[in-house]
Design a protein around this motif. Structure first.
Motif, PDB file in Angstrom:
ATOM      1  N   PRO A   1       0.648  -1.349  -0.044  1.00 51.06           N
ATOM      2  CA  PRO A   1       0.024   0.095   0.008  1.00 51.06           C
ATOM      3  C   PRO A   1       0.857   1.389   0.129  1.00 51.06           C
ATOM      4  O   PRO A   1       2.146   1.217   0.493  1.00 51.06           O
ATOM      5  CB  PRO A   1      -0.882  -0.239   1.291  1.00 51.06           C
TER       6      PRO A   1
ATOM      7  N   THR B   1      -3.844   6.405   4.733  1.00 57.42           N
ATOM      8  CA  THR B   1      -4.273   5.173   3.995  1.00 57.42           C
ATOM      9  C   THR B   1      -4.993   4.534   4.908  1.00 57.42           C
ATOM     10  O   THR B   1      -4.757   4.121   6.319  1.00 57.42           O
ATOM     11  CB  THR B   1      -2.817   4.275   3.824  1.00 57.42           C
TER      12      THR B   1
ATOM     13  N   SER C   1      -9.441   4.405  -4.301  1.00 56.18           N
ATOM     14  CA  SER C   1      -9.275   3.087  -3.666  1.00 56.18           C
ATOM     15  C   SER C   1      -8.457   2.265  -4.613  1.00 56.18           C
ATOM     16  O   SER C   1      -8.470   2.371  -5.725  1.00 56.18           O
ATOM     17  CB  SER C   1     -10.748   2.708  -3.435  1.00 56.18           C
TER      18      SER C   1
ATOM     19  N   SER D   1     -12.868  -0.232   0.735  1.00 50.20           N
ATOM     20  CA  SER D   1     -13.018   0.395  -0.631  1.00 50.20           C
ATOM     21  C   SER D   1     -13.949   1.395  -0.586  1.00 50.20           C
ATOM     22  O   SER D   1     -14.201   2.272  -1.494  1.00 50.20           O
ATOM     23  CB  SER D   1     -13.518  -0.351  -1.884  1.00 50.20           C
TER      24      SER D   1
ATOM     25  N   ARG E   1      -7.895  -2.121  -5.160  1.00 48.95           N
ATOM     26  CA  ARG E   1      -8.245  -3.244  -4.841  1.00 48.95           C
ATOM     27  C   ARG E   1      -7.393  -4.328  -5.562  1.00 48.95           C
ATOM     28  O   ARG E   1      -7.276  -4.193  -6.622  1.00 48.95           O
ATOM     29  CB  ARG E   1      -9.716  -3.508  -5.179  1.00 48.95           C
TER      30      ARG E   1
ATOM     31  N   ASN F   1      -6.855  -8.127  -0.869  1.00 48.87           N
ATOM     32  CA  ASN F   1      -6.909  -6.740  -0.039  1.00 48.87           C
ATOM     33  C   ASN F   1      -7.389  -5.520  -0.799  1.00 48.87           C
ATOM     34  O   ASN F   1      -7.109  -5.350  -1.951  1.00 48.87           O
ATOM     35  CB  ASN F   1      -5.430  -6.705   0.431  1.00 48.87           C
ATOM     36  N   GLU F   2      -7.567  -4.451   0.080  1.00 46.38           N
ATOM     37  CA  GLU F   2      -8.072  -3.327  -0.536  1.00 46.38           C
ATOM     38  C   GLU F   2      -7.733  -2.330   0.378  1.00 46.38           C
ATOM     39  O   GLU F   2      -7.667  -2.223   1.531  1.00 46.38           O
ATOM     40  CB  GLU F   2      -9.603  -3.262  -0.802  1.00 46.38           C
ATOM     41  N   TYR F   3      -7.499  -0.902  -0.182  1.00 42.39           N
ATOM     42  CA  TYR F   3      -7.149   0.286   0.287  1.00 42.39           C
ATOM     43  C   TYR F   3      -7.698   1.379  -0.033  1.00 42.39           C
ATOM     44  O   TYR F   3      -8.218   1.693  -1.234  1.00 42.39           O
ATOM     45  CB  TYR F   3      -5.696   0.431   0.334  1.00 42.39           C
TER      46      TYR F   3
ATOM     47  N   PRO G   1      -6.689   0.663   5.261  1.00 44.70           N
ATOM     48  CA  PRO G   1      -6.951  -0.429   4.811  1.00 44.70           C
ATOM     49  C   PRO G   1      -8.143  -1.223   5.101  1.00 44.70           C
ATOM     50  O   PRO G   1      -9.011  -0.782   6.067  1.00 44.70           O
ATOM     51  CB  PRO G   1      -5.872  -1.484   5.524  1.00 44.70           C
TER      52      PRO G   1
ATOM     53  N   TYR H   1      -7.007   5.438  -0.161  1.00 46.49           N
ATOM     54  CA  TYR H   1      -6.111   6.707   0.065  1.00 46.49           C
ATOM     55  C   TYR H   1      -6.784   7.910   0.115  1.00 46.49           C
ATOM     56  O   TYR H   1      -7.793   8.209  -0.860  1.00 46.49           O
ATOM     57  CB  TYR H   1      -4.979   6.391  -1.253  1.00 46.49           C
TER      58      TYR H   1
END
Length: 166
Positions: free
Chosen positions: A79, A119, A140, A124, A142, A151-153, A121, A155
């Motif tokens: 990330p 960020t 976002s 989405s 993914r 996983n997805e984040y 975690p 920002y």
């Protein structure tokens, strides 16, 4: 008394032609084919099991199974951390849109358009950035394998230079 049924009995006691066949008799002057050992001659010049047929010259041949044709086993990206700068163009929209040209760049680069300020975690949901008053853009990311999210984040970003919103 000899009884016969519809045939006349013939006396063949002294006639050697009674059992003669139409083919020529066996010539006993030649060798008997059953006295020779048919296995004395080696039918193979090489032992077929001395070399493994699956270990050919591997320098010239390429293993067709060495690479995944679907490229599903790629490493998950790390990330982006706070302070990381990104280029590309993000839509100025609150609805999610697919973006493919965003990459990490040096913050001193002329194409540095955004800087990550937070960020988040395992989500989405870009609305999570609304809790950070400095947020100008939300982005976002993914990562999936075979359609399953790994996983997805989200920002939270600020714009740099002409991308900054006042």
């Amino acid at each position: 008394m000899t009884l016969t049924s519809g045939c006349a009995a013939e006396d063949t006691a002294g006639d050697s032609s009674a059992y003669a066949s139409s083919s020529a008799p066996y010539d006993s002057s030649t060798e008997d084919p059953y006295t020779e050992d048919p296995y004395t001659d080696e039918p193979y010049t090489e032992d077929p099991y001395t070399e493994d047929p699956y270990t050919e010259d591997t320098e010239d041949t390429e293993d067709p199974y060495a690479e995944d044709p679907y490229d599903t086993e790629t490493e998950a990206p790390d990330p982006y951390e706070s302070g990381t700068c990104l280029n590309g163009t993000l839509p100025n929209s609150t609805t999610a849109q697919e973006v493919s040209d965003v990459e990490e760049v040096s913050c001193s680069a002329s194409d540095a358009h955004y800087q990550v300020i937070e960020t988040i975690p395992f989500t989405s949901d870009m609305s999570r950035c609304s809790s950070n008053p400095r947020t100008e853009y939300a982005f976002s990311s993914r990562y999936t394998i075979n359609g399953a999210t790994i996983n997805e984040y989200v920002y939270c970003l600020i714009g740099l230079g002409s991308y900054a919103q006042s």
